[in-house]
Every structure is written in C-alpha cells, then in structure tokens.
Design a protein around this motif. Structure first.
Motif, mmCIF file in Angstrom:
data_model
loop_
_atom_site.group_PDB
_atom_site.id
_atom_site.type_symbol
_atom_site.label_atom_id
_atom_site.label_comp_id
_atom_site.label_asym_id
_atom_site.label_seq_id
_atom_site.Cartn_x
_atom_site.Cartn_y
_atom_site.Cartn_z
ATOM 1 N N ILE A 92 -15.046 -14.240 14.789
ATOM 2 C CA ILE A 92 -14.694 -13.485 13.584
ATOM 3 C C ILE A 92 -14.257 -14.472 12.513
ATOM 4 C CG2 ILE A 92 -13.120 -11.766 12.615
ATOM 5 C CD1 ILE A 92 -13.017 -10.553 15.478
ATOM 6 N N LYS A 93 -14.864 -14.355 11.319
ATOM 7 C CA LYS A 93 -14.555 -15.248 10.208
ATOM 8 C C LYS A 93 -13.977 -14.519 9.007
ATOM 9 C CE LYS A 93 -18.449 -18.293 11.251
ATOM 10 N NZ LYS A 93 -19.713 -18.819 10.732
ATOM 11 N N ARG A 94 -14.197 -13.204 8.953
ATOM 12 C CA ARG A 94 -13.799 -12.468 7.748
ATOM 13 C C ARG A 94 -13.564 -11.003 8.086
ATOM 14 N NH1 ARG A 94 -17.252 -10.505 2.874
ATOM 15 N NH2 ARG A 94 -18.938 -10.702 4.342
ATOM 16 N N VAL A 95 -12.559 -10.428 7.435
ATOM 17 C CA VAL A 95 -12.272 -8.991 7.519
ATOM 18 C C VAL A 95 -12.222 -8.478 6.087
ATOM 19 C CG1 VAL A 95 -10.578 -7.244 8.207
ATOM 20 C CG2 VAL A 95 -10.977 -9.244 9.682
ATOM 21 N N VAL A 96 -12.924 -7.387 5.833
ATOM 22 C CA VAL A 96 -12.931 -6.769 4.501
ATOM 23 C C VAL A 96 -12.279 -5.400 4.618
ATOM 24 C CG1 VAL A 96 -14.341 -5.942 2.577
ATOM 25 C CG2 VAL A 96 -15.021 -8.007 3.824
ATOM 26 N N LEU A 97 -11.262 -5.170 3.791
ATOM 27 C CA LEU A 97 -10.561 -3.894 3.750
ATOM 28 C C LEU A 97 -10.813 -3.254 2.398
ATOM 29 C CD1 LEU A 97 -7.166 -5.145 5.207
ATOM 30 C CD2 LEU A 97 -9.066 -4.085 6.454
ATOM 31 N N ASN A 98 -11.280 -2.015 2.398
ATOM 32 C CA ASN A 98 -11.516 -1.281 1.155
ATOM 33 C C ASN A 98 -10.487 -0.151 1.090
ATOM 34 O OD1 ASN A 98 -12.442 0.112 -1.055
ATOM 35 N ND2 ASN A 98 -14.574 0.161 -0.405
ATOM 36 N N TRP A 99 -9.373 -0.433 0.415
ATOM 37 C CA TRP A 99 -8.246 0.503 0.338
ATOM 38 C C TRP A 99 -8.455 1.555 -0.750
ATOM 39 C CZ3 TRP A 99 -4.748 0.340 4.066
ATOM 40 C CH2 TRP A 99 -4.467 -0.860 4.714
ATOM 41 N N GLU A 100 -8.025 2.757 -0.476
ATOM 42 C CA GLU A 100 -7.953 3.829 -1.454
ATOM 43 C C GLU A 100 -6.659 3.610 -2.245
ATOM 44 O OE1 GLU A 100 -7.173 8.209 -2.503
ATOM 45 O OE2 GLU A 100 -6.045 7.103 -1.021
ATOM 46 N N ASN A 101 -6.339 4.484 -3.192
ATOM 47 C CA ASN A 101 -5.090 4.337 -3.967
ATOM 48 C C ASN A 101 -3.863 4.246 -3.066
ATOM 49 O OD1 ASN A 101 -6.527 4.401 -6.323
ATOM 50 N ND2 ASN A 101 -6.135 6.552 -6.738
ATOM 51 N N ALA A 102 -3.862 4.990 -1.980
ATOM 52 C CA ALA A 102 -2.762 4.940 -1.019
ATOM 53 C C ALA A 102 -3.012 3.751 -0.090
ATOM 54 C CB ALA A 102 -2.678 6.242 -0.238
ATOM 55 N N ALA A 103 -2.685 2.590 -0.578
ATOM 56 C CA ALA A 103 -2.983 1.337 0.120
ATOM 57 C C ALA A 103 -1.746 0.778 0.804
ATOM 58 C CB ALA A 103 -3.526 0.320 -0.893
ATOM 59 N N ALA A 104 -1.923 -0.352 1.449
ATOM 60 C CA ALA A 104 -0.807 -1.075 2.048
ATOM 61 C C ALA A 104 -0.374 -2.178 1.098
ATOM 62 C CB ALA A 104 -1.215 -1.678 3.380
ATOM 63 N N LYS A 105 0.914 -2.184 0.761
ATOM 64 C CA LYS A 105 1.468 -3.289 -0.018
ATOM 65 C C LYS A 105 1.731 -4.464 0.917
ATOM 66 C CE LYS A 105 5.200 -4.674 -3.061
ATOM 67 N NZ LYS A 105 6.435 -4.307 -3.720
ATOM 68 N N ALA A 106 2.307 -4.177 2.067
ATOM 69 C CA ALA A 106 2.542 -5.199 3.089
ATOM 70 C C ALA A 106 1.754 -4.807 4.332
ATOM 71 C CB ALA A 106 4.024 -5.301 3.414
ATOM 72 N N TYR A 107 0.945 -5.750 4.816
ATOM 73 C CA TYR A 107 0.170 -5.490 6.033
ATOM 74 C C TYR A 107 -0.231 -6.803 6.674
ATOM 75 C CZ TYR A 107 -4.028 -6.441 3.195
ATOM 76 O OH TYR A 107 -4.974 -7.007 2.380
ATOM 77 N N ARG A 108 -0.696 -6.692 7.912
ATOM 78 C CA ARG A 108 -1.192 -7.853 8.628
ATOM 79 C C ARG A 108 -2.477 -7.471 9.365
ATOM 80 N NH1 ARG A 108 3.338 -6.088 11.343
ATOM 81 N NH2 ARG A 108 2.960 -5.411 13.495
ATOM 82 N N ALA A 109 -3.349 -8.458 9.537
ATOM 83 C CA ALA A 109 -4.553 -8.314 10.348
ATOM 84 C C ALA A 109 -4.367 -9.199 11.569
ATOM 85 C CB ALA A 109 -5.788 -8.731 9.561
ATOM 86 N N GLU A 110 -4.621 -8.623 12.738
ATOM 87 C CA GLU A 110 -4.448 -9.347 13.988
ATOM 88 C C GLU A 110 -5.729 -9.273 14.807
ATOM 89 O OE1 GLU A 110 0.060 -8.639 15.287
ATOM 90 O OE2 GLU A 110 -1.010 -6.780 14.794
ATOM 91 N N LEU A 111 -5.942 -10.277 15.652
ATOM 92 C CA LEU A 111 -7.129 -10.357 16.493
ATOM 93 C C LEU A 111 -6.709 -10.464 17.952
ATOM 94 C CD1 LEU A 111 -9.112 -12.997 14.400
ATOM 95 C CD2 LEU A 111 -9.173 -10.507 14.187
ATOM 96 N N SER A 112 -7.575 -9.923 18.833
ATOM 97 C CA SER A 112 -7.286 -9.962 20.260
ATOM 98 C C SER A 112 -8.583 -10.015 21.060
ATOM 99 C CB SER A 112 -6.487 -8.719 20.670
ATOM 100 O OG SER A 112 -6.320 -8.666 22.076
#
Length: 165
Positions: A92-112
């Motif tokens: 995995i090299k890239r993650v794309v998140l397409n947020w709606e208006n109700a988005a995350a101000k603080a977030y994390r992406a994790e891999l397993s």
C-alpha cells in the motif's frame, strides 16, 4: 538540465492532468506536460468493510466506487472508524479519502496484515471536507482502517469514498 519523473499514482482521477513547471533563470517561461494515469487500481473497490457500532449508512457505500453514496457514522460520538479488508496482503502506497461536509478534523489511517495489530500510516488534526490524498511509505498490509477522533460538525463522520492504492 534536470529531468524529473512524475508518478501516475499521485493523481486521483483517471483524466489528463496538466502540470506546469517553471524554469529557473527564465521569466514567464514554463513547460506544460499532460499526465495521464497509468494502471493504478483501487484495491478497496467493492471489498468487505467493518465499522464502529451503529453506522447510519453502511461502510460498503465508502468502497462502492460511487461518489453519490457514503458511509455515515453515528452522530455526535467520537471516536468512529471504518476498516476495509483488501482480501490479501499487498503493498500500500496511498490512501484517498473523499470526505463529505461532515468530515474528520482529527483522524488517523492505520494498516494491518492481520486485522488486529495496527501500524500508524498517517495522522492529522487539520482535516476538512473534500479529497485527502494520503501518500504513505510503501507498507505490506491487508487491512486499512481510518479512525476519526474529532469531527468538523456536530454530526457524525461521512465518507463518500475510501480508496487504497
């Protein structure tokens, strides 16, 4: 003269992209280069998802390839998360998140690799609506999890698409 190569994986949509490069030492000169996506494939498309308890819209809507459907978490509760199982361990090299208006101000992406031991790949406290193109160090993993810890609105988290490359 320096030559740079652009990686097609950096571009989000499958359409020609125009890149303007300024030339050092020259005024008002530039080069216009059309860049078309290569064979990048969304590894999360139509894969199995799991979410935090009680979503208002299913996590499957975040990986269905449609920008008109969305995963919607419970309202007013932090943290909330969505995870996608890619079906096999892959790089995995890239993650794309397409947020709606109700988005995350603080977030994390994790891999397993196994769905239980998670490694942080990206974190921010300044997220907003729209597309977040997360370039990460190439990592072998089967699962990708996005956890929101602070919302931009009083509602829940709302994600049109979760893409993995």
């Amino acid at each position: 003269m320096q030559a740079d190569t652009l990686d097609a994986a950096l571009f989000i949509d499958a359409k020609p992209n125009a890149i303007t490069v300024g030339a050092t030492g020259y005024k008002n000169d530039s080069v216009l280069q059309s860049v078309t996506l290569g064979s990048s494939r969304n590894l999360a498309l139509n894969k199995s998802t799991t979410t935090s308890e009680g979503p208002l819209q299913s996590g499957s809507f975040a990986v269905d390839g449609s920008k008109s459907t969305r995963w919607e978490s419970r309202h007013g509760v932090d943290p909330q998360w969505i995870s996608v199982d890619l079906g096999e361990v892959t790089t995995i090299k890239r993650v794309v998140l397409n947020w709606e208006n109700a988005a995350a101000k603080a977030y994390r992406a994790e891999l397993s690799a196994d769905g239980s031991t998670w490694k942080s790949a990206y974190a921010t406290t300044s997220g907003r609506e729209g597309i977040a193109n997360l370039l990460i160090n190439p990592t072998e993993a089967r699962y990708v999890k996005v956890t929101g810890t602070e919302r931009t609105t009083q509602y829940g988290y709302s994600l049109f698409e979760l893409e993995v490359y």
